[in-house]
Scaffold this motif. Structure first.
Motif, PDB file in Angstrom:
ATOM      1  N   VAL A  33       0.721  -1.322   0.127  1.00  0.00           N
ATOM      2  CA  VAL A  33      -0.067  -0.070  -0.067  1.00  0.00           C
ATOM      3  C   VAL A  33       0.938   1.360  -0.018  1.00  0.00           C
ATOM      4  O   VAL A  33       1.859   1.253   0.775  1.00  0.00           O
ATOM      5  CB  VAL A  33      -0.976  -0.106   1.038  1.00  0.00           C
ATOM      6  CG1 VAL A  33      -1.600   1.414   1.333  1.00  0.00           C
ATOM      7  CG2 VAL A  33      -1.756  -1.042   1.341  1.00  0.00           C
ATOM      8  N   GLY A  34       0.523   2.248  -0.775  1.00  0.00           N
ATOM      9  CA  GLY A  34       1.102   3.399  -0.766  1.00  0.00           C
ATOM     10  C   GLY A  34       0.626   4.757  -1.446  1.00  0.00           C
ATOM     11  O   GLY A  34      -0.599   4.523  -1.924  1.00  0.00           O
ATOM     12  N   SER A  35       1.045   5.678  -1.374  1.00  0.00           N
ATOM     13  CA  SER A  35       0.475   6.866  -1.865  1.00  0.00           C
ATOM     14  C   SER A  35       0.558   7.086  -3.310  1.00  0.00           C
ATOM     15  O   SER A  35      -0.287   7.332  -4.115  1.00  0.00           O
ATOM     16  CB  SER A  35       1.073   8.176  -1.425  1.00  0.00           C
ATOM     17  OG  SER A  35       0.725   8.184  -0.059  1.00  0.00           O
ATOM     18  N   ASN A 106      -7.231   9.908  12.764  1.00  0.00           N
ATOM     19  CA  ASN A 106      -5.976   9.997  13.332  1.00  0.00           C
ATOM     20  C   ASN A 106      -4.623   9.622  12.291  1.00  0.00           C
ATOM     21  O   ASN A 106      -3.456   9.793  12.492  1.00  0.00           O
ATOM     22  CB  ASN A 106      -5.582   9.153  14.607  1.00  0.00           C
ATOM     23  CG  ASN A 106      -6.486   9.712  15.896  1.00  0.00           C
ATOM     24  OD1 ASN A 106      -6.779  10.748  16.105  1.00  0.00           O
ATOM     25  ND2 ASN A 106      -6.957   8.721  16.440  1.00  0.00           N
ATOM     26  N   GLY A 107      -5.299   9.534  11.107  1.00  0.00           N
ATOM     27  CA  GLY A 107      -4.417   8.873  10.074  1.00  0.00           C
ATOM     28  C   GLY A 107      -3.856   7.755  10.079  1.00  0.00           C
ATOM     29  O   GLY A 107      -2.902   7.263   9.462  1.00  0.00           O
ATOM     30  N   LYS A 108      -4.312   6.558  10.896  1.00  0.00           N
ATOM     31  CA  LYS A 108      -4.124   5.486  10.888  1.00  0.00           C
ATOM     32  C   LYS A 108      -4.887   4.477  10.077  1.00  0.00           C
ATOM     33  O   LYS A 108      -6.260   4.429   9.999  1.00  0.00           O
ATOM     34  CB  LYS A 108      -4.296   4.869  12.311  1.00  0.00           C
ATOM     35  CG  LYS A 108      -3.449   3.591  12.480  1.00  0.00           C
ATOM     36  CD  LYS A 108      -3.769   3.029  13.985  1.00  0.00           C
ATOM     37  CE  LYS A 108      -3.227   1.771  13.984  1.00  0.00           C
ATOM     38  NZ  LYS A 108      -3.901   1.091  15.250  1.00  0.00           N
ATOM     39  N   TRP A 109      -4.229   3.486   9.277  1.00  0.00           N
ATOM     40  CA  TRP A 109      -4.918   2.571   8.430  1.00  0.00           C
ATOM     41  C   TRP A 109      -5.613   1.578   9.186  1.00  0.00           C
ATOM     42  O   TRP A 109      -5.027   1.154  10.246  1.00  0.00           O
ATOM     43  CB  TRP A 109      -3.893   1.978   7.346  1.00  0.00           C
ATOM     44  CG  TRP A 109      -4.110   0.909   6.591  1.00  0.00           C
ATOM     45  CD1 TRP A 109      -5.414   0.941   5.921  1.00  0.00           C
ATOM     46  CD2 TRP A 109      -3.462  -0.180   6.292  1.00  0.00           C
ATOM     47  NE1 TRP A 109      -5.593  -0.107   5.076  1.00  0.00           N
ATOM     48  CE2 TRP A 109      -4.358  -0.689   5.081  1.00  0.00           C
ATOM     49  CE3 TRP A 109      -2.416  -0.633   6.310  1.00  0.00           C
ATOM     50  CZ2 TRP A 109      -4.190  -2.029   4.498  1.00  0.00           C
ATOM     51  CZ3 TRP A 109      -2.118  -1.866   5.560  1.00  0.00           C
ATOM     52  CH2 TRP A 109      -2.900  -2.353   4.770  1.00  0.00           C
ATOM     53  N   SER A 128       7.484   3.359   6.898  1.00  0.00           N
ATOM     54  CA  SER A 128       6.206   3.401   6.409  1.00  0.00           C
ATOM     55  C   SER A 128       5.313   3.314   7.600  1.00  0.00           C
ATOM     56  O   SER A 128       4.032   4.008   7.578  1.00  0.00           O
ATOM     57  CB  SER A 128       5.821   2.687   5.421  1.00  0.00           C
ATOM     58  OG  SER A 128       6.395   2.809   4.113  1.00  0.00           O
ATOM     59  N   TYR A 129       5.373   2.368   8.556  1.00  0.00           N
ATOM     60  CA  TYR A 129       4.534   2.076   9.614  1.00  0.00           C
ATOM     61  C   TYR A 129       5.495   1.889  10.846  1.00  0.00           C
ATOM     62  O   TYR A 129       6.342   1.637  10.967  1.00  0.00           O
ATOM     63  CB  TYR A 129       3.769   0.738   9.347  1.00  0.00           C
ATOM     64  CG  TYR A 129       2.999   0.497   8.052  1.00  0.00           C
ATOM     65  CD1 TYR A 129       1.584   1.387   7.886  1.00  0.00           C
ATOM     66  CD2 TYR A 129       3.342   0.202   6.771  1.00  0.00           C
ATOM     67  CE1 TYR A 129       1.043   1.358   6.876  1.00  0.00           C
ATOM     68  CE2 TYR A 129       2.726   0.055   5.660  1.00  0.00           C
ATOM     69  CZ  TYR A 129       1.539   0.524   5.640  1.00  0.00           C
ATOM     70  OH  TYR A 129       0.832   0.772   4.569  1.00  0.00           O
ATOM     71  N   PRO A 130       4.667   2.261  12.028  1.00  0.00           N
ATOM     72  CA  PRO A 130       5.290   2.279  13.224  1.00  0.00           C
ATOM     73  C   PRO A 130       5.236   0.642  13.644  1.00  0.00           C
ATOM     74  O   PRO A 130       4.477  -0.064  13.185  1.00  0.00           O
ATOM     75  CB  PRO A 130       4.720   3.115  14.528  1.00  0.00           C
ATOM     76  CG  PRO A 130       3.433   3.385  13.688  1.00  0.00           C
ATOM     77  CD  PRO A 130       3.711   3.058  12.189  1.00  0.00           C
ATOM     78  N   GLU A 131       6.266   0.277  14.690  1.00  0.00           N
ATOM     79  CA  GLU A 131       6.295  -1.025  14.924  1.00  0.00           C
ATOM     80  C   GLU A 131       5.146  -1.765  15.458  1.00  0.00           C
ATOM     81  O   GLU A 131       4.507  -2.738  14.714  1.00  0.00           O
ATOM     82  CB  GLU A 131       7.281  -1.379  16.008  1.00  0.00           C
ATOM     83  CG  GLU A 131       7.509  -2.869  16.268  1.00  0.00           C
ATOM     84  CD  GLU A 131       8.025  -3.703  15.179  1.00  0.00           C
ATOM     85  OE1 GLU A 131       7.571  -4.618  14.923  1.00  0.00           O
ATOM     86  OE2 GLU A 131       8.729  -2.854  14.389  1.00  0.00           O
ATOM     87  N   GLU A 132       4.084  -0.934  16.011  1.00  0.00           N
ATOM     88  CA  GLU A 132       2.851  -1.347  16.590  1.00  0.00           C
ATOM     89  C   GLU A 132       1.681  -1.704  15.189  1.00  0.00           C
ATOM     90  O   GLU A 132       1.178  -2.889  15.055  1.00  0.00           O
ATOM     91  CB  GLU A 132       1.946  -0.163  17.287  1.00  0.00           C
ATOM     92  CG  GLU A 132       0.711  -0.489  17.493  1.00  0.00           C
ATOM     93  CD  GLU A 132      -0.124   0.677  17.857  1.00  0.00           C
ATOM     94  OE1 GLU A 132      -1.132   0.793  17.374  1.00  0.00           O
ATOM     95  OE2 GLU A 132       0.326   1.612  18.629  1.00  0.00           O
ATOM     96  N   ASP A 136       0.356  -5.286  13.990  1.00  0.00           N
ATOM     97  CA  ASP A 136      -1.113  -5.371  13.432  1.00  0.00           C
ATOM     98  C   ASP A 136      -1.020  -6.236  12.112  1.00  0.00           C
ATOM     99  O   ASP A 136      -1.813  -7.042  11.933  1.00  0.00           O
ATOM    100  CB  ASP A 136      -1.915  -4.398  13.182  1.00  0.00           C
ATOM    101  CG  ASP A 136      -2.249  -3.606  14.861  1.00  0.00           C
ATOM    102  OD1 ASP A 136      -2.228  -4.371  15.607  1.00  0.00           O
ATOM    103  OD2 ASP A 136      -2.431  -2.289  14.710  1.00  0.00           O
ATOM    104  N   ILE A 137      -0.286  -5.805  11.268  1.00  0.00           N
ATOM    105  CA  ILE A 137      -0.198  -6.143   9.686  1.00  0.00           C
ATOM    106  C   ILE A 137       0.129  -7.636   9.599  1.00  0.00           C
ATOM    107  O   ILE A 137      -0.430  -8.456   9.007  1.00  0.00           O
ATOM    108  CB  ILE A 137       0.761  -5.344   8.912  1.00  0.00           C
ATOM    109  CG1 ILE A 137       0.355  -3.868   8.538  1.00  0.00           C
ATOM    110  CG2 ILE A 137       0.922  -6.106   7.589  1.00  0.00           C
ATOM    111  CD1 ILE A 137       1.050  -2.659   8.022  1.00  0.00           C
TER     112      ILE A 137
END
Length: 179
Positions: A33-35, A106-109, A128-132, A136-137
């Motif tokens: 996933v990306g912009s 909050n801008g979270k997927w 791209s994503y924080p460890e948390e 989840d992914i």
């Protein structure tokens, strides 16, 4: 249902049917996933590396609304979502493109794409994503591959900043010449 390679599929239930058919054929499903704003060499190298990991590459494209939320920038994206998806459609390494618009306030997927298709591998880049979120992914994908950025000197943000700086320098130079 007639679906061809390089298809834009906006309906996740339709996309799930296509991906399930590929899984029945034992195809390895890769998702990212990306912009994809102002598609550049780093994006293309990244997509090629992602595709090399399996048989089918599903590319989620962040919606205009989502980008404004998580980048917290009203000036982005530069390229509208329909055009960004169309650009991806022309890339040989991309099999299916869909829109990702489940971004909270909050801008979270919220992971709806990977919850639906359950890829064998989710590919992302280091920042791209924080460890948390990576954790989840991993709950919706068999595995996660974190790649380094694929262009040392090129990013969409850097391109925009460089263009604005050069434009402003030229404007100032022209203004001082007229005095």
């Amino acid at each position: 249902m007639k679906v061809q390679k390089n298809s834009i599929i906006l309906d996740y239930s339709e996309l799930k049917k296509v991906i399930d058919a590929h899984k029945t054929l034992d195809h390895k499903i890769i998702c990212t996933v990306g912009s994809w704003d102002m598609l550049h060499i780093g994006h293309l190298r990244y997509l090629i590396k992602a595709k090399e990991q399996g048989d089918v590459l599903v590319v989620g494209t962040d919606s205009d609304r989502g980008i404004k939320l998580y980048k917290k920038d009203e000036l982005r994206p530069v390229i509208p979502q329909e055009e960004r998806m169309e650009m991806l459609k022309y890339q040989e390494c991309v099999d299916y493109i869909t829109l990702v618009d489940d971004i909270d306030d909050n801008g979270k997927w919220q992971y709806e794409l990977i919850k639906v298709i359950r890829p064998n591998l989710f590919v992302t880049t280091v920042d791209s994503y924080p460890e948390e979120q990576i954790k989840d992914i991993r709950g919706y994908s068999d595995d996660v591959l974190i790649l380094p950025r694929q262009a040392e000197k090129t990013s969409t943000t850097e391109i925009i900043e460089r263009m604005i700086k050069k434009h402003l320098e030229a404007m100032l130079s022209n203004m001082t010449k007229k005095r």
